[in-house]
Design a protein around this motif. Structure first.
Motif, PDB file in Angstrom:
ATOM      1  N   LYS A 180       0.821  -1.213   0.000  1.00 43.13           N
ATOM      2  CA  LYS A 180       0.000   0.000   0.000  1.00 43.13           C
ATOM      3  C   LYS A 180       0.853   1.260   0.000  1.00 43.13           C
ATOM      4  O   LYS A 180       0.501   2.265  -0.622  1.00 43.13           O
ATOM      5  CB  LYS A 180      -0.889  -0.043   1.246  1.00 43.13           C
ATOM      6  N   LEU A 238       0.693  13.084  -8.446  1.00 43.49           N
ATOM      7  CA  LEU A 238       0.017  14.337  -8.098  1.00 43.49           C
ATOM      8  C   LEU A 238       0.990  15.510  -8.195  1.00 43.49           C
ATOM      9  O   LEU A 238       0.658  16.581  -8.702  1.00 43.49           O
ATOM     10  CB  LEU A 238      -0.573  14.259  -6.677  1.00 43.49           C
ATOM     11  N   LEU A 257      -6.176  -0.334  -2.126  1.00 43.20           N
ATOM     12  CA  LEU A 257      -6.873   0.017  -0.885  1.00 43.20           C
ATOM     13  C   LEU A 257      -8.137  -0.797  -0.634  1.00 43.20           C
ATOM     14  O   LEU A 257      -8.513  -1.002   0.517  1.00 43.20           O
ATOM     15  CB  LEU A 257      -7.247   1.505  -0.899  1.00 43.20           C
ATOM     16  N   LEU A 259      -5.420  17.751  -3.222  1.00 39.19           N
ATOM     17  CA  LEU A 259      -5.253  16.409  -3.804  1.00 39.19           C
ATOM     18  C   LEU A 259      -4.444  15.513  -2.880  1.00 39.19           C
ATOM     19  O   LEU A 259      -4.797  14.354  -2.632  1.00 39.19           O
ATOM     20  CB  LEU A 259      -4.572  16.512  -5.175  1.00 39.19           C
ATOM     21  N   MET A 277      -5.784  12.244  -0.835  1.00 41.88           N
ATOM     22  CA  MET A 277      -5.093  10.954  -1.011  1.00 41.88           C
ATOM     23  C   MET A 277      -4.796  10.328   0.359  1.00 41.88           C
ATOM     24  O   MET A 277      -5.045   9.132   0.574  1.00 41.88           O
ATOM     25  CB  MET A 277      -3.786  11.174  -1.783  1.00 41.88           C
ATOM     26  N   LEU A 278      -4.299  11.168   1.277  1.00 37.85           N
ATOM     27  CA  LEU A 278      -4.003  10.649   2.618  1.00 37.85           C
ATOM     28  C   LEU A 278      -5.272  10.187   3.323  1.00 37.85           C
ATOM     29  O   LEU A 278      -5.288   9.146   3.991  1.00 37.85           O
ATOM     30  CB  LEU A 278      -3.301  11.727   3.453  1.00 37.85           C
ATOM     31  N   SER A 293      -7.868   8.985   1.934  1.00 44.77           N
ATOM     32  CA  SER A 293      -8.270   7.703   1.331  1.00 44.77           C
ATOM     33  C   SER A 293      -7.515   6.546   1.980  1.00 44.77           C
ATOM     34  O   SER A 293      -8.096   5.503   2.284  1.00 44.77           O
ATOM     35  CB  SER A 293      -7.961   7.705  -0.171  1.00 44.77           C
ATOM     36  N   VAL A 294      -6.208   6.759   2.202  1.00 42.67           N
ATOM     37  CA  VAL A 294      -5.394   5.700   2.820  1.00 42.67           C
ATOM     38  C   VAL A 294      -5.871   5.449   4.253  1.00 42.67           C
ATOM     39  O   VAL A 294      -6.027   4.292   4.681  1.00 42.67           O
ATOM     40  CB  VAL A 294      -3.890   6.078   2.791  1.00 42.67           C
ATOM     41  N   SER A 337      -9.116   3.559   4.368  1.00 46.49           N
ATOM     42  CA  SER A 337      -9.009   2.123   4.058  1.00 46.49           C
ATOM     43  C   SER A 337      -8.674   1.296   5.297  1.00 46.49           C
ATOM     44  O   SER A 337      -8.842   0.078   5.299  1.00 46.49           O
ATOM     45  CB  SER A 337      -7.940   1.894   2.978  1.00 46.49           C
ATOM     46  N   GLU A 338      -8.186   1.962   6.361  1.00 45.08           N
ATOM     47  CA  GLU A 338      -7.831   1.263   7.594  1.00 45.08           C
ATOM     48  C   GLU A 338      -8.941   1.309   8.637  1.00 45.08           C
ATOM     49  O   GLU A 338      -8.832   0.681   9.695  1.00 45.08           O
ATOM     50  CB  GLU A 338      -6.559   1.901   8.206  1.00 45.08           C
ATOM     51  N   ILE A 369     -13.950   5.928  -0.350  1.00 44.38           N
ATOM     52  CA  ILE A 369     -12.680   6.044  -1.081  1.00 44.38           C
ATOM     53  C   ILE A 369     -12.908   6.395  -2.552  1.00 44.38           C
ATOM     54  O   ILE A 369     -12.222   7.261  -3.102  1.00 44.38           O
ATOM     55  CB  ILE A 369     -11.865   4.740  -0.931  1.00 44.38           C
TER      56      ILE A 369
END
Lengths: 196, 93
Positions: free
Chosen positions: A61, A72, A195, B18, B22-23, B25-26, B29-30, B42
């Motif tokens: 990941k 990005l 993810l 952005l 992104m962070l 989203s990570v 996921s946890e 997500i």
């Protein structure tokens, strides 16, 4: 009569947009269909295979996150390169273009590192349906990144020869549109593969 | 502040958004949430990120609507195809 018409800079009266830009958007529309087909196939296969990705292990990941961050950043550098070339700031524009190439290359290096961690262990596209999807999606995306790097390299060398300026900054805009599209595709591939 | 400076500042802000999304989203996921909810969150973030790139970095926000139409049309075709397949009695997913 042989008249030289700058077709790339010409605008269609009906659209009001430069022909080159409209052409690039139409090309990107066809690319949307291409990746949408692959992603749709992935989604259907994902729902029909509960054991996902299988016993062969998961993707890293954090490498995926690093690659997303890199793309990005490269989207930002390419849009800054365009702004600088449009404003006639050659030196700064060249630097941002170079950063875009470096970041794109870093993305491919990390992707190669990921592949090299899988392939020698016998995790191949034929291993199971997940890895088939993974190699297909990331492989085609990687080829698109490579295409973007080549386009940006060509622009960079032209800029080094002093052949880039406000009058032909549209070439950076066209390459930038393609680069941003490649970034958008990854914004969906990353969560789907790493993810979820 | 000139237009160029304003645009550069906007580009930097979009980059920050952005990276932040992104962070998120990570992190999402946890979270110990239902997988379906995590998927919606997500992919929702991904859609927002794609819109930000298209509107600000690809300049769709300031370009003519013709280009927005060219950009959106294939997505509508894909959506129609997916809905057709998903609603079809001939296809078993």
């Amino acid at each position: 009569m042989n008249q030289s018409v700058p077709m790339c800079a010409a605008s269609f009266e009906e659209t009001g947009e430069p022909a080159s830009k409209l052409g690039m958007w139409l090309f990107l529309a066809s690319e949307v269909m291409f990746f949408a087909g692959l992603i749709a196939a992935f989604v259907v296969l994902r729902f029909t295979h509960p054991a996902w990705p299988g016993p062969e292990g998961h993707l890293n990941k954090w490498l995926g996150t690093a690659n997303t961050f890199i793309l990005l950043c490269s989207s930002w550098t390419v849009v800054m390169a365009l702004a600088d070339f449009q404003a006639g700031r050659q030196r700064s524009g060249r630097l941002y273009l170079l950063w875009t190439i470096v970041l794109g290359s870093a993305f491919l290096v990390i992707k190669g590192f990921e592949y090299s961690a899988k392939l020698p262990h016998g995790i191949l596209p034929s291993t199971n349906i997940f890895w088939s999807c993974y190699y297909t999606l990331t492989g085609f995306h990687g080829l698109h990144v490579l295409g973007g790097i080549i386009a940006n390299l060509w622009l960079f060398f032209r800029a080094m020869q002093g052949r880039m300026g406000p009058s032909n900054a549209y070439k950076v805009e066209l390459a930038g549109l393609y680069w941003h599209f490649v970034d958008i595709v990854w914004l969906f591939l990353f969560p789907m593969l790493y993810l979820l | 502040m000139t237009n160029a400076q304003t645009a550069s500042k906007t580009y930097l802000w979009i980059w920050a958004w952005l990276a932040g999304l992104m962070l998120l989203s990570v992190v999402a996921s946890e979270l110990p949430l239902a997988p379906r909810l995590i998927t919606v969150i997500i992919l929702g973030f991904s859609t927002v990120k794609a819109l930000l790139v298209a509107l600000y970095y690809m300049h769709l926000k300031q370009d003519r609507k013709t280009l927005s139409f060219v950009a959106v049309f294939p997505l509508l075709v894909v959506l129609a195809a997916v809905l057709l397949v998903a609603s079809s009695r001939l296809v078993k997913l």
